[in-house]
Design a protein around this motif. Structure first.
Motif, PDB file in Angstrom:
ATOM      1  N   LEU A   7      32.718  52.031 -69.274  1.00 58.83           N
ATOM      2  CA  LEU A   7      32.665  53.172 -68.682  1.00 58.83           C
ATOM      3  C   LEU A   7      32.314  52.792 -67.325  1.00 58.83           C
ATOM      4  CD1 LEU A   7      33.565  56.032 -68.484  1.00 58.83           C
ATOM      5  CD2 LEU A   7      31.779  56.968 -69.073  1.00 58.83           C
ATOM      6  N   VAL A   8      30.979  52.476 -67.159  1.00 59.27           N
ATOM      7  CA  VAL A   8      30.346  52.470 -65.499  1.00 59.27           C
ATOM      8  C   VAL A   8      30.836  51.402 -64.668  1.00 59.27           C
ATOM      9  CG1 VAL A   8      28.150  51.852 -64.585  1.00 59.27           C
ATOM     10  CG2 VAL A   8      28.263  52.905 -66.517  1.00 59.27           C
ATOM     11  N   SER A  15      34.644  54.760 -57.092  1.00 54.52           N
ATOM     12  CA  SER A  15      34.044  55.875 -56.656  1.00 54.52           C
ATOM     13  C   SER A  15      33.707  54.539 -55.217  1.00 54.52           C
ATOM     14  CB  SER A  15      32.643  55.392 -57.207  1.00 54.52           C
ATOM     15  OG  SER A  15      31.949  55.062 -57.764  1.00 54.52           O
ATOM     16  N   SER A  16      33.858  56.177 -54.880  1.00 57.33           N
ATOM     17  CA  SER A  16      33.313  55.396 -53.008  1.00 57.33           C
ATOM     18  C   SER A  16      32.486  54.851 -52.424  1.00 57.33           C
ATOM     19  CB  SER A  16      33.880  56.737 -52.019  1.00 57.33           C
ATOM     20  OG  SER A  16      33.163  57.868 -52.577  1.00 57.33           O
ATOM     21  N   ASN A  17      31.254  55.822 -53.069  1.00 57.26           N
ATOM     22  CA  ASN A  17      29.778  54.772 -52.743  1.00 57.26           C
ATOM     23  C   ASN A  17      29.235  54.995 -54.541  1.00 57.26           C
ATOM     24  OD1 ASN A  17      29.929  55.101 -50.063  1.00 57.26           O
ATOM     25  ND2 ASN A  17      29.759  57.556 -50.663  1.00 57.26           N
ATOM     26  N   HIS A  18      28.763  53.936 -54.342  1.00 56.90           N
ATOM     27  CA  HIS A  18      28.045  53.313 -55.836  1.00 56.90           C
ATOM     28  C   HIS A  18      27.012  54.708 -56.229  1.00 56.90           C
ATOM     29  CE1 HIS A  18      29.363  49.247 -56.344  1.00 56.90           C
ATOM     30  NE2 HIS A  18      29.328  48.608 -55.060  1.00 56.90           N
ATOM     31  N   GLY A  19      28.019  55.476 -57.136  1.00 54.59           N
ATOM     32  CA  GLY A  19      26.975  56.392 -58.368  1.00 54.59           C
ATOM     33  C   GLY A  19      27.375  58.123 -57.552  1.00 54.59           C
ATOM     34  N   GLN A  20      28.319  57.630 -56.733  1.00 54.50           N
ATOM     35  CA  GLN A  20      29.062  59.114 -55.716  1.00 54.50           C
ATOM     36  C   GLN A  20      30.492  59.297 -56.124  1.00 54.50           C
ATOM     37  OE1 GLN A  20      26.645  61.407 -54.831  1.00 54.50           O
ATOM     38  NE2 GLN A  20      25.796  60.853 -55.577  1.00 54.50           N
ATOM     39  N   THR A  21      31.358  59.511 -56.181  1.00 54.16           N
ATOM     40  CA  THR A  21      32.737  60.101 -55.646  1.00 54.16           C
ATOM     41  C   THR A  21      32.783  61.097 -55.779  1.00 54.16           C
ATOM     42  OG1 THR A  21      35.019  59.561 -56.985  1.00 54.16           O
ATOM     43  CG2 THR A  21      32.773  60.376 -58.392  1.00 54.16           C
ATOM     44  N   LYS A  22      34.352  61.337 -54.684  1.00 51.94           N
ATOM     45  CA  LYS A  22      34.848  62.673 -53.930  1.00 51.94           C
ATOM     46  C   LYS A  22      35.718  63.567 -55.100  1.00 51.94           C
ATOM     47  CE  LYS A  22      34.746  61.560 -49.520  1.00 51.94           C
ATOM     48  NZ  LYS A  22      35.696  61.555 -47.996  1.00 51.94           N
ATOM     49  N   ASP A  23      35.545  62.511 -56.808  1.00 49.43           N
ATOM     50  CA  ASP A  23      36.624  63.079 -57.490  1.00 49.43           C
ATOM     51  C   ASP A  23      35.820  63.640 -58.997  1.00 49.43           C
ATOM     52  OD1 ASP A  23      37.477  63.048 -60.728  1.00 49.43           O
ATOM     53  OD2 ASP A  23      39.038  61.581 -59.882  1.00 49.43           O
ATOM     54  N   PRO A  24      35.635  65.575 -58.493  1.00 44.32           N
ATOM     55  CA  PRO A  24      34.424  65.481 -59.647  1.00 44.32           C
ATOM     56  C   PRO A  24      34.410  65.726 -61.350  1.00 44.32           C
ATOM     57  CG  PRO A  24      36.140  67.290 -58.830  1.00 44.32           C
ATOM     58  CD  PRO A  24      36.524  66.415 -58.428  1.00 44.32           C
ATOM     59  N   ALA A  25      35.310  65.206 -61.944  1.00 38.19           N
ATOM     60  CA  ALA A  25      35.109  64.343 -63.405  1.00 38.19           C
ATOM     61  C   ALA A  25      34.806  63.345 -63.295  1.00 38.19           C
ATOM     62  CB  ALA A  25      36.957  64.300 -63.718  1.00 38.19           C
ATOM     63  N   LEU A  26      35.052  62.101 -62.326  1.00 42.62           N
ATOM     64  CA  LEU A  26      34.453  60.739 -62.080  1.00 42.62           C
ATOM     65  C   LEU A  26      32.975  60.874 -62.275  1.00 42.62           C
ATOM     66  CD1 LEU A  26      35.494  58.764 -62.897  1.00 42.62           C
ATOM     67  CD2 LEU A  26      35.780  58.128 -60.263  1.00 42.62           C
ATOM     68  N   GLU A  28      31.240  63.586 -63.096  1.00 41.53           N
ATOM     69  CA  GLU A  28      30.789  63.943 -64.609  1.00 41.53           C
ATOM     70  C   GLU A  28      30.437  62.481 -65.479  1.00 41.53           C
ATOM     71  OE1 GLU A  28      28.906  66.642 -65.424  1.00 41.53           O
ATOM     72  OE2 GLU A  28      30.240  68.037 -63.426  1.00 41.53           O
ATOM     73  N   ALA A  29      31.600  61.868 -65.265  1.00 43.16           N
ATOM     74  CA  ALA A  29      31.266  60.531 -66.202  1.00 43.16           C
ATOM     75  C   ALA A  29      30.017  59.752 -65.817  1.00 43.16           C
ATOM     76  CB  ALA A  29      32.666  59.608 -66.003  1.00 43.16           C
ATOM     77  N   LEU A  30      29.859  59.781 -63.837  1.00 45.43           N
ATOM     78  CA  LEU A  30      28.803  58.761 -63.960  1.00 45.43           C
ATOM     79  C   LEU A  30      27.526  59.896 -64.404  1.00 45.43           C
ATOM     80  CD1 LEU A  30      30.152  58.333 -59.811  1.00 45.43           C
ATOM     81  CD2 LEU A  30      29.172  56.428 -61.598  1.00 45.43           C
ATOM     82  N   ASN A  31      27.841  60.789 -64.332  1.00 44.74           N
ATOM     83  CA  ASN A  31      26.398  61.446 -64.957  1.00 44.74           C
ATOM     84  C   ASN A  31      26.114  61.509 -66.395  1.00 44.74           C
ATOM     85  OD1 ASN A  31      25.994  62.506 -62.130  1.00 44.74           O
ATOM     86  ND2 ASN A  31      26.649  64.745 -62.181  1.00 44.74           N
ATOM     87  N   GLY A  32      26.299  61.290 -67.147  1.00 45.67           N
ATOM     88  CA  GLY A  32      26.477  61.163 -68.366  1.00 45.67           C
ATOM     89  C   GLY A  32      27.068  61.814 -69.217  1.00 45.67           C
TER      90      GLY A  32
END
Length: 144
Positions: A7-8, A15-26, A28-32
């Motif tokens: 998943l990670v 994601s556009s930058n590692h650990g960051q994305t403009k997609d709010p749902a994505l 949330e997934a990055l944040n666990g």
């Protein structure tokens, strides 16, 4: 653990930058926050977002973050995503059809995904052609 790492990897790829994305749902997934991300994707799918439908399917197919694994329901979400022109959904559906032995449907779905820009689908389509050009118990016309 393998599912989490997968998943990670998927999330980082989108994601556009590692650990960051403009997609709010994505994000949330990055944040666990997988259940929240799943819910957000599901809501967007209901609003005819093909990418979101594919992500719901992926969460269900892999059982990510405590989401109950359900392959058949995942397939239904992939179908909806593919109908809404999500290339990844079409690729996953095509690969699933290939595994089931449904070559005509696999070819149709992989071709659509390839035309939508999914390089994996183009590669699978090439391998399918090569395999059945050499070894197929069906005629070339059936896979072309």
């Amino acid at each position: 653990m393998k599912k989490l790492l997968l998943l990670v990897a998927v999330v980082f790829a989108f994601s556009s930058n590692h650990g960051q994305t403009k997609d709010p749902a994505l994000q949330e997934a990055l944040n666990g926050n997988y259940k929240k991300a799943f819910s957000m994707f599901k809501n967007r799918c209901e609003e005819k977002d093909g990418y979101a439908c594919g992500m719901v399917g992926y969460f269900l197919d892999k059982g990510i973050g405590g989401i109950e694994k359900n392959h058949q329901t995942a397939i239904n979400y992939y179908k909806k995503g593919c109908e809404l022109n999500d290339a990844d959904s079409c690729t996953l559906l095509g690969y699933n059809e290939y595994k089931k032995g449904n070559l005509k449907e696999a070819k149709k779905l992989l071709k659509k995904a390839c035309n939508l820009g999914n390089k994996d689908a183009c590669n699978y389509l090439g391998k399918l052609w090569k395999k059945f050009w050499s070894y197929a118990p069906v005629t070339v016309a059936e896979v072309s």
